[in-house]
Design an enzyme around this catalytic site. Structure first.
Site, PDB file in Angstrom:
ATOM      1  N   HIS A 187       3.519   2.188   3.803  1.00 22.08           N
ATOM      2  CA  HIS A 187       4.770   3.998   4.260  1.00 22.08           C
ATOM      3  C   HIS A 187       3.848   5.271   5.055  1.00 22.08           C
ATOM      4  O   HIS A 187       4.501   5.953   4.585  1.00 22.08           O
ATOM      5  CB  HIS A 187       4.277   4.171   2.830  1.00 22.08           C
ATOM      6  CG  HIS A 187       3.679   4.692   1.619  1.00 22.08           C
ATOM      7  ND1 HIS A 187       2.782   3.928   0.260  1.00 22.08           N
ATOM      8  CD2 HIS A 187       3.074   5.874   1.292  1.00 22.08           C
ATOM      9  CE1 HIS A 187       2.254   4.308  -0.059  1.00 22.08           C
ATOM     10  NE2 HIS A 187       2.368   5.758   0.514  1.00 22.08           N
ATOM     11  N   ASP A 239       4.380  -3.383   1.512  1.00 23.75           N
ATOM     12  CA  ASP A 239       4.306  -2.022   1.734  1.00 23.75           C
ATOM     13  C   ASP A 239       3.062  -2.342   1.849  1.00 23.75           C
ATOM     14  O   ASP A 239       1.889  -1.529   1.213  1.00 23.75           O
ATOM     15  CB  ASP A 239       4.305  -1.029   0.423  1.00 23.75           C
ATOM     16  CG  ASP A 239       3.963   0.739   0.534  1.00 23.75           C
ATOM     17  OD1 ASP A 239       3.788   0.717   1.532  1.00 23.75           O
ATOM     18  OD2 ASP A 239       3.474   1.050  -0.345  1.00 23.75           O
ATOM     19  N   SER A 263      -3.596   5.946  -1.434  1.00 22.76           N
ATOM     20  CA  SER A 263      -2.808   5.151  -1.056  1.00 22.76           C
ATOM     21  C   SER A 263      -3.341   4.563   0.226  1.00 22.76           C
ATOM     22  O   SER A 263      -3.433   4.980   0.891  1.00 22.76           O
ATOM     23  CB  SER A 263      -1.549   5.770  -0.542  1.00 22.76           C
ATOM     24  OG  SER A 263      -0.748   5.294  -0.454  1.00 22.76           O
TER      25      SER A 263
END
Length: 284
Positions: A127, A159, A234
């Site tokens: 992402h 992801d 992330s």
């Protein structure tokens, strides 16, 4: 209090946990019955699961300042740090990088990543690249050097994405934990670049395994942790006390979108390894 300069205005996107019913409320706010058997109002707000990349200088999910400048709730306290985690941190930080995807024309997103082999392949979240609009990807090493990264391959459903930097980067690959070896209650570290603060290490425990969360249209089985993770973490590693990667930090939960509540989610290492091996096998 105004949002800190450089972070921009906190904003979505928001991802709803699969446990929520269609109107956005969850099982944990199930009403208690009154003596007449009627159901009063729901007690608590819905839980949202949010991706952890930082977009265009703005916080894209999770720990945010409240509306109208009001501060969000503080994160849950982290577990005490065993001495072996200090050694684990020393071993992990040299293999973790900051990832910048995109640019002024396509929008940009920042996150984290880590070296997975001596060929300088890096694992990160897909992402981050998606929010970068398909633009160029740059990796910043712990020593401040920057390299243009090749996108070896992407797997949006998982992801996950694999990058590659030149051999001259000399990143130390991180060891991976054995599939199925992670246990609830064991201490872990989250390492990455939350809010652009490279080399940040936070500690906690594994709170749960096989936790079902939904990001976008895809459902994920995740490792849950109370280690403090924030936008920019992330794609970074969640490691155990031996310095082995047990998951890839991907999302956090918030109540009403007002901030971290000490519930984070990482993609389990068995899924990470399987996806990475497939991407590297195809892309070289």
């Amino acid at each position: 209090m105004a949002v800190q300069t450089g972070l921009g205005e906190p904003r979505g996107p928001w991802f709803i946990s699969p446990e929520l019913d269609p109107d956005g409320r969850g099982w944990w706010d199930a009403p208690e019955r009154d003596p007449g058997g009627r159901r009063p109002r729901r007690l608590l707000a819905a839980l949202a699961v949010v991706a952890l990349s930082t977009i265009s200088g703005a916080v894209a999910g999770g720990v945010v300042a409240g509306r109208d400048g009001a501060g969000g709730p503080a994160a849950a306290s982290a577990a005490p740090v065993p001495a072996e985690l200090v050694t684990a941190a020393e071993r992990t930080v040299p293999g973790v990088v900051s990832v910048l995807a995109g640019g002024a024309s396509s929008g940009s997103a920042t996150g984290s990543g880590f070296a997975v082999d001596d060929q300088q392949h890096l694992i990160t979240n897909d992402h981050i690249l998606a929010k970068g609009g398909g633009g160029p990807v740059t990796v910043e090493l712990p020593d401040g050097r920057r390299f243009a990264a090749e996108v070896v391959g992407r797997e949006p459903r998982s992801d996950l994405a694999v990058l590659k930097v030149p051999a001259s980067a000399g990143l130390t690959p991180l060891p991976l934990a054995k599939p199925g070896a992670t246990r609830v209650g064991e201490p872990v570290l989250a390492v990455g670049s939350p809010l652009g603060l490279a080399g940040t290490v936070t500690a906690g425990i594994v709170s749960a395994l096989d936790r079902q969360v939904r990001l976008g249209n895809n459902r994920h089985s995740a490792v849950q942790t109370d280690a403090s993770i924030n936008p920019g973490n992330s794609g970074g590693p969640l490691v155990n006390a031996r310095g082995e990667v047990v998951g890839v930090n991907t999302a956090i939960a918030t109540i009403d979108g007002n901030g971290s509540i000490g519930i984070g989610f990482a993609i389990p290492i068995d899924q990470v390894q399987q996806t990475a091996d497939t991407i590297i096998g195809k892309g070289g």
